[in-house]
Design an enzyme around this catalytic site. Structure first.
Site, PDB file in Angstrom:
ATOM      1  N   GLY A  81      43.341  32.614  36.260  1.00 21.79           N
ATOM      2  CA  GLY A  81      44.958  34.100  36.912  1.00 21.79           C
ATOM      3  C   GLY A  81      45.133  34.985  38.176  1.00 21.79           C
ATOM      4  CG  HIS A 114      42.482  38.120  46.515  1.00 25.50           C
ATOM      5  ND1 HIS A 114      43.234  37.212  46.976  1.00 25.50           N
ATOM      6  CD2 HIS A 114      42.489  38.900  44.817  1.00 25.50           C
ATOM      7  CE1 HIS A 114      43.726  37.090  45.163  1.00 25.50           C
ATOM      8  NE2 HIS A 114      43.359  37.809  44.209  1.00 25.50           N
TER       9      HIS A 114
END
Ligand SMILES: [Zn+2]
Length: 124
Positions: free
Chosen positions: A85, A92
């Site tokens: 995804g 991050h």
């Protein structure tokens, strides 16, 4: 995208090798991203010192969010690869504050990235 933001001036908090800023599309109040200053797409390719600084800043942001939002819990997550995804290919960490009642049944938490398999307690 994040290479520009890590050199910008809108940091929430900053470590020697990492920065933190609010997610532009927050899942909940206080949803924050913790990002290395060096460009890399894959968390597992980061040098150990960068990984360490990343987690140090996650803990620091968590303390700030506790003070500001008093959440009841957190989800912490990293998407590695398009199959998982990942859509922004600069590492991050999502730090997502959670609040009592923000969903009707929070059980399983991050297990819901694969919704059909999340509810192991239902059998199957
Ligand atoms: Zn980048």
């Amino acid at each position: 995208v994040f290479c520009e933001r890590v050199t910008g001036r809108e940091f929430f908090l900053e470590g020697p090798l990492t920065v933190a800023f609010p997610d532009r599309y927050p899942l909940s109040p206080g949803h924050t991203l913790i990002v290395p200053k060096v460009h890399a797409a894959d968390y597992f390719e980061l040098a150990e010192a960068v990984q360490a600084d990343l987690w140090r800043l996650v803990a620091e942001v968590k303390e700030r969010l506790d003070e500001e939002f008093s959440p009841a819990g957190y989800n912490v997550g990293i998407n590695v690869g398009a199959a998982a995804g990942q859509t922004v290919f600069h590492v991050h960490v999502h730090l997502v504050p959670r609040y009592d009642g923000d969903v009707s049944d929070p059980r399983g938490g991050i297990r819901h990235v694969l919704p059909a398999r999340a509810r192991y307690w239902d059998g199957a």
